[in-house]
Structure formats: structure tokens, C-alpha cells
Design an enzyme around this catalytic site. Structure first.
Site, short mmCIF file in Angstrom:
data_model
loop_
_atom_site.label_atom_id
_atom_site.label_comp_id
_atom_site.label_asym_id
_atom_site.label_seq_id
_atom_site.Cartn_x
_atom_site.Cartn_y
_atom_site.Cartn_z
N ASN B 139 0.83 -1.21 0.00
CA ASN B 139 0.00 0.00 0.00
C ASN B 139 0.86 1.26 0.00
O ASN B 139 2.00 1.21 0.40
CB ASN B 139 -0.92 0.00 1.23
CG ASN B 139 -2.08 -0.94 1.03
OD1 ASN B 139 -2.69 -0.95 -0.02
ND2 ASN B 139 -2.36 -1.74 2.05
N CYS B 160 -5.15 -7.00 -4.31
CA CYS B 160 -5.54 -6.88 -2.90
C CYS B 160 -6.51 -8.03 -2.65
O CYS B 160 -6.98 -8.66 -3.59
CB CYS B 160 -6.24 -5.52 -2.71
SG CYS B 160 -6.72 -5.12 -1.02
N HIS B 161 -6.80 -8.34 -1.39
CA HIS B 161 -7.81 -9.39 -1.19
C HIS B 161 -9.06 -8.86 -0.50
O HIS B 161 -9.92 -9.62 -0.08
CB HIS B 161 -7.23 -10.59 -0.43
CG HIS B 161 -6.42 -10.18 0.76
ND1 HIS B 161 -5.19 -10.71 1.05
CD2 HIS B 161 -6.67 -9.27 1.72
CE1 HIS B 161 -4.72 -10.14 2.16
NE2 HIS B 161 -5.61 -9.29 2.57
N HIS B 189 -9.45 -0.21 -1.60
CA HIS B 189 -9.89 0.17 -0.25
C HIS B 189 -11.07 1.13 -0.28
O HIS B 189 -11.41 1.73 0.75
CB HIS B 189 -8.74 0.75 0.58
CG HIS B 189 -7.68 -0.24 0.91
ND1 HIS B 189 -6.62 0.03 1.73
CD2 HIS B 189 -7.51 -1.53 0.51
CE1 HIS B 189 -5.84 -1.04 1.82
NE2 HIS B 189 -6.36 -1.99 1.08
N ASP B 249 -11.75 -3.39 3.30
CA ASP B 249 -11.20 -2.25 4.03
C ASP B 249 -12.03 -0.99 3.85
O ASP B 249 -11.86 -0.03 4.61
CB ASP B 249 -9.77 -2.00 3.56
CG ASP B 249 -8.87 -3.17 3.91
OD1 ASP B 249 -8.68 -3.40 5.11
OD2 ASP B 249 -8.39 -3.86 3.00
#
Lengths: 440, 440
Positions: B139, B160-161, B189, B249
Site C-alpha cells: 500500500n 488486494c484481497h 480500499h 477495508d
């Protein structure tokens, strides 16, 4: 010739400026001005002064005096909307409710009372005078013109005189105003001087020199009565940040950090704390009140000279010259608020921008401006546009959550609860009943 | 086969997930993983575990172990950047300086240390392995991928997961995960579930029903150890506001009003106050530390089974499957971060978005998403994009005024002075020397 309807004609100074300009524009003689207001007393005064003015000037201009919007719009070629719903009194009530909640000088909620009114007028025009131009000067011009051009079929142009702030700069720099040209595009009340020329040459270095060598002295000399936004420390600070000078009301606004309390305002805007401080605003209202008193006095005295009160010199308002250009195909440049349509890069076409525009028998054609400085776009223009879109999103969805989010975006809001309570308090104001009903 | 360079391979769990996935992907056997880190001790441990894992699995995967980035990039086909400059320790130092100034849980300044590092890696790739793919997982993925795709010629994809949060919702709703499909586009995110289907039918009504009938009970049952963002009151509140559920997120962030202090965080995210509260964050670090301890213990004991520690089940990380798709032309869909290029309406082409993408022998092709809900665009997506642009504007101009403006935009800043002092304090941190020099 043409019929010009002034909605909110009780704004006496404004109306008399138009009457005066019309008298001084021979190519529009024979026209009729329809004075429309819901305040009978003011309407009488303006009508009386206007008729006497025309008589003293010995020109042919007709008048209609009416409290009926429909009657005023009938056969209108131009509709000038100058009305502030509820007047300054309601503005103060709205400000006070914000202050009660700890928001110094109040909190903005989008001025929906005005937007609702603007749309009402335009809807009436669609029925009564669908081919007329709507000249929008009542605020908020940015939100209002964007709303009207999106929602109605009426030809809309917004006018303001804030761009003349560029000439104030020239004046303070001691330049011959006749040799100055400039360009200050953006959104209404958020315009930035991209070009400033003196005798055809870039005059920004003169501003830089003034800041370097004279600004401090200029600010020191500000006497307690001084109140000037255009060359204030705030304006210079914005220029340093964004690379273009803020013009007119743009300098009066800027970041929240110039306005957090009276002391801060004084530091950035001089001894009175700027146009929007307690003292600054009261001074404005006082002056407006005195001007009204003068007008009432002249109105009560049939032997007084109206032209003495309003010397026959053209005002700098653009309304009559614009109408003249449109009606008589006199191609001239104006500062207009019209849909962007590609004029400023990276602004959607359906957002109203304030740009140079050419008015003629063909209509109003925006002039291509191109890119604004990137910093300006990122920190001022896009956030301002976003706020406009929030306001219009609230307008079109009637969803109170949008209002709540706008209050949450206010830098002084500390919690969700505070915003919720504030919103309920604002909406329960009797003068906001219409808005509260709209958002149910 | 291929050479995969992992930059920051000392992130042991992350690296071992990739090793495990590679072992379970027969079509990539014969490949080499280059483990690169500047932490020698961690590097040794990961290298030891990885080699033993491969031996236990009896598959052919080669390893390179190096502290030289150049050596690792040599002949690389894929570069996975997973490095956090200065690790979590520096993250805490940065948070503390914000707290010292009264910013609860710190204040963001754009993570320029990471961006500078990302660009360094990509510049090296341009020289050493210009045809390799850069898989960016460190990030900030949003700012980082946008910067890299604008500034370099390297093929970049961000992974990303977080989007698996959608399956967490399905789990809480007691759905059979095999029958669930979803789409959650946005920015990394900041992704929002536009589609949620169960057995091919819209399953959003199931969420609505859960909120109506089960949410309160679910939240009441949260024990003191419970810490879950995905179906928190904050996430539900965002869904109600924006009309799409925040995923992963995204729910952890949201408006400032969910995070103003610990009590507020607890109300919106449960007893621990969410992932980013003091307790939430410490729990995360503790768990990470314990996991590292386990790995060190296994590394010290040559007789221990590594596959016992990491059972040979595919992780849900997308890296190896994506590489497999690209190398072996296996067309599959992934959640990727790539330049928008028209996928999401009203987002510029050169902004990296997180969207579904098809990977195959042709490369990675974004899937057209279309319009997101307008409210979401106005209140979340555009403000988030604007912040990204501020950060990159600071990066490209090296102008401290941009940093100052970002601090002024923080809701907790009360004055220009406060922001200026905070900025100087942040930049004078020894760990920020590189950033301070960059912005001189």
C-alpha cells in the site's frame, strides 16, 4: 422594442441601475421595463423614481408595475431574476441558528429556498414566455444556473459584477485602467485571474512586485473602517498557493482557515474582518439601508431631482449592454455564466462556468478558456463543483441524508449527533418550512 | 518457466502463501522465486521454509535468496512488490507524531516513503526487466498504481484481497458460498458491492432483511474480542447512505465521524473499536508477531514439518493464479487495479480503478462496469480520487504547500498555524528525512 421583466424589482439600487443604463442606451429606447416585486411599498418607490428618471432624461421607456409574476412575464423578452426570498432578514435568521450551534457566522445548507424559487420562475417562463432569456443575478448563481440549464428549456445566463475586482487590483497598482485587460474564469464567486495585461504585456510581475515591496505598508495603513477583500492578505495567500489571483467574491471566501473566528478574519481581511464578519456585514446592510432611505426621501419629494441621485453615467452592470448586444446584434464580450460545453478543460459540459462569452444576434457563445492551473483545479474548482453537485443531488432526490452529509463536510462539525441536531433545528425554523416539506 | 521476484519477501506469511500457491499450480512448476529483502534474518527464515516446503511437496520450484534488488530483478518475468518501507515500527512512529498534536490515531500525509520506493523499483525494472509485470500489493495501491502507470512504461497491476469481504457477508447471511457471485468495483480500499447474487438472483434483499431482523442481535453478541468491519454498524450506515455495500477495508474507513475517538469507534465497529483502534491494531500486530514466532520456531527445527504449518490448500491470494493465467493463457476473471480506460463512468482514464479484469495470454483487460450510484460518486469516489490527486500533485511538484493543504483538509485541524507546526514536526522526524529532502 423589448419587454424586460425584473423579478425582485424592489432591490431599488439594482433596478435603478438598469433603468439608468437603459436610458443611456439609445438602441433600446422604446422598450418596457416590468417592475415586479411582492413588497408593495418598495415597488411603488422604484416605480415612481424610474418614471421620473425617464422623464428627466426625456427618453422613451415604458414601465409596468405589478405584484403578479405571471403578469410581468407576459410577453417578456428578458426576465431578470434579482429576488432574494425573505430578504436579508431571513438570511440573518439562518445565520443565527448556525451560530447557536457554535458555527461562527452560520453554516450553509445550499440555499434551497432560492433554488426552489428560481425553478418556479423558470417553469412559469416555460409556460408564459418560453422564448425569453432568463438573466439570473440572484444568488446562488452557480447552483442556480446549473440547475436551470439542466432542468428547464429556458435560455439562461448568469451575470455578476465580481470580475471587476481585477480592475480594483489595477487601481491599487496605480495603473491606467484604460490600458488593462484581464481574464478571470471559473465558477461564479470562484473565479481566478488567468490573464492580466497592461499595455498588452503580462502585468502579473507588477502584482508580484507590489506584494514584495508594498503589500505590508498597504495593510498597515488600513484604517479601522477599511474593508477590502481584493488585495487582502487572504487573497495574496491564495494567489501564492494556486498561482492565479482570486477575483471579487472569490477572495472573500477561500479556505475555512481564513474564517474560523473574528480574530482570524481580521488578520486575513483587515480591521473589520472582511465583508462577512459581524462588522463587515452590518456595514454593508447599513449602507444599503441608507441608500434605500435616500431613495424613499427622493420618492416622497416630487420636486427633487432623481438624476441628481443617479447621475446619468452608465453603471458597470452588464444586463442592459448584454440585452442590447442580443437584440441589436452588437457583438461584444461579456463575463457570463453558461454551461461549460468544453470551455474549461476537465469540467463536465453540463456544469455552468463563469467565462468570457460573445453576445450577438446569434445568442451567447462561450469562449474557449482551456486548462486552469492544476493546483487550482484540485484544491478549489473540483471541491467547489462537488459541493454544487451535492446541493443539486439534494434538490433532485429530496433526501435529507444529503443535507446531513453537507453538514458533516463542514469543518466545524465534531460529531454525527451534532450534525443531526443542527439539521433538525435548521429545518424546524418557520422560515424553512418550505424546505423542510420539500425534504420530507 | 518464469522467474518471480518478491520484493519485501521477509513478509513471511505473504511469501509462504505464494510459495504454497505455486506448489499447487502444476502449470507453473519449474519456475523460480527470487526472495529479496533487506532484513537478512527474515530472509533466511523464509528461504529455509520455502525450500523445505517445496521439498516436502516434492515439486520443482527454484529459489534465489538475495538482498540485492538488482540481482532479484535480473531476468524477472514478474515482480511482486510487497515491501513496507520501515515496517510497522515506522508506521507507529508516524502515528504517534499525529497523536502528539491531538490527531487521534494519527494523520495521513500521503505515504510518500512508499511512493518514492515504488517508483524506485519500477525505474529499476525499466532498466533491468522492462518487459516484466509489476504486481503491486504494498500500500497505498491506489496512489501507487496510478503514479506508476502514469510515470513509467512498466506493466503494472495492483492486487488486494479486500473484495473477499463480500463472501464474509454471504457467510454471515448463512449462504452457501459456492452459490454466491458478486461485483465490487471502485478504488482500492474504496470498493462497493454493485452486484450480489445468490443462485443467480439478486441477494441484496437478504442483506436488507438481515439488517431489519438480525443486525441488532448480531451486534449485541459481539464479545469483547470481536472485531469485524464487514457487517459493522458503520458498514450498514454507509450502505444506507450510498445504496451499495462497502466491501473489505472500505468499511474500515468511511467518514471521519466513525473515528473521532475510541468511544465513537466502539459504537460503529464493536468492542475493540475496529481494526485501526489501539486495541484492534495491537491485536493485528500481536497475531502477526505470533505467526512470525511460529515460523521462526519451525525454521529453527529442521525436523518440523513446514506443510503442517502451511497446509497445502490454495490461499485466496490472486498472485499465482494471475501469473498462471498470463503465462499459460488461461482466461480467468480477477479483481485487479488497472487504469480506468472507460470502465467506470465519469472517472478519468488515467486513474487506476479496482474492477473485474480478464487475464489471459493477451494480458489483463478491464471489464466495463458503467455508472456507480451517483451518491457514491459524489460523496465517496470523487473525494477519494481528489485526495489521490493531491498526493500525486505533491509528488510531482515537490511543493510543501500541497502537504499543508492536505493537513488543512483534515477535519481535526483547527487553524493554519496548527497545520504548519504539525507539518514541520512530521517532516523533522528522522524516519521522514527522505521525504523532507524530497519536498525541499
Amino acid at each position: 422594442m423589448v419587454k424586460i421583466s425584473i423579478i425582485g424589482a424592489g432591490s431599488a439600487v439594482f433596478s435603478m441601475n438598469l433603468v439608468r443604463d437603459l436610458c443611456l442606451t439609445e438602441s433600446l429606447h422604446g422598450s418596457t421595463i416590468s417592475l415586479m416585486d411582492i413588497n408593495k411599498e418598495r415597488l411603488e418607490v422604484v416605480h415612481d423614481l424610474a418614471r421620473r428618471y425617464v422623464a428627466e432624461m426625456n427618453v422613451e421607456v415604458g414601465f409596468q408595475k405589478t405584484m403578479s409574476r405571471e403578469a410581468s412575464l407576459q410577453d417578456a423578452d428578458f426576465v431578470v431574476n434579482a429576488a432574494l426570498v425573505g430578504g436579508h432578514q431571513n438570511q440573518d435568521i439562518r445565520r443565527n441558528i448556525g451560530e447557536k450551534h457554535g458555527y461562527y457566522r452560520g453554516v450553509g445548507l445550499g440555499r434551497y429556498h432560492q433554488l426552489l424559487f428560481f425553478l418556479d420562475v423558470a417553469r412559469d417562463m416555460e409556460k408564459i414566455c418560453p422564448d425569453a432569456w432568463l438573466i439570473q443575478c440572484a444568488n446562488p448563481v452557480f447552483e442556480g444556473c446549473t440547475l436551470l440549464t439542466r432542468e428547464t428549456k429556458i435560455k439562461v445566463v448568469g451575470l455578476c459584477h465580481g470580475h471587476y475586482g481585477a480592475l480594483k487590483i489595477a487601481e491599487i497598482l496605480d495603473l491606467d485602467l484604460g490600458k488593462v485587460t484581464f481574464q478571470a474564469p471559473g465558477f461564479n464567486h470562484c473565479i481566478w485571474m488567468t490573464h492580466f495585461l497592461y499595455e498588452g504585456k503580462d502585468a502579473y510581475p507588477l502584482i508580484d512586485e507590489w506584494i514584495e515591496t508594498k503589500a505590508e505598508k498597504y495593510w498597515e495603513k488600513w484604517n479601522p473602517e477599511f474593508n477590502e477583500n481584493q488585495m487582502s492578505p487572504a487573497a495574496v495567500d491564495m494567489y501564492k498557493m494556486f498561482g492565479a489571483f482570486p477575483i471579487g467574491d472569490t477572495a472573500r471566501d477561500g479556505g475555512w482557515w481564513y474564517h474560523s473566528d473574528l480574530e482570524t478574519k481580521k488578520r486575513w481581511y483587515g480591521p473589520l474582518g472582511g465583508f462577512d464578519s459581524e462588522a463587515g456585514w452590518n456595514r454593508y446592510l447599513d449602507r444599503l439601508g441608507k441608500r434605500m432611505d435616500d431613495m424613499f426621501r427622493v420618492a416622497r419629494d416630487p420636486s427633487a431631482s432623481v438624476t441628481e441621485q443617479f447621475p446619468p453615467i452608465k453603471s458597470r452592470e452588464q444586463h442592459i449592454p448584454l440585452i442590447d448586444s442580443l437584440v441589436n446584434d452588437k457583438e461584444r464580450s461579456f463575463q457570463v455564466n453558461v454551461p461549460n460545453n468544453g470551455a474549461i478543460h476537465d469540467i463536465p459540459d453540463n456544469v455552468v462556468v463563469e467565462i468570457p462569452g460573445i453576445a450577438s444576434g446569434r445568442g451567447i457563445q462561450g469562449v474557449h478558456v482551456g486548462s486552469l492551473p492544476k493546483r487550482l483545479m484540485l484544491h478549489m474548482m473540483i471541491p467547489r463543483m462537488l459541493r454544487m453537485e451535492w446541493i443539486l443531488e439534494g434538490f433532485s432526490t429530496r433526501d435529507k441524508k444529503v443535507l446531513l452529509h453537507m453538514l458533516l463536510e463542514d469543518h466545524r462539525t465534531h460529531s454525527l449527533e451534532q450534525a443531526k441536531i443542527l439539521l433538525e433545528d435548521i429545518l424546524s425554523l418557520p422560515i424553512n418550512r418550505g424546505i423542510a416539506e420539500y425534504f420530507e
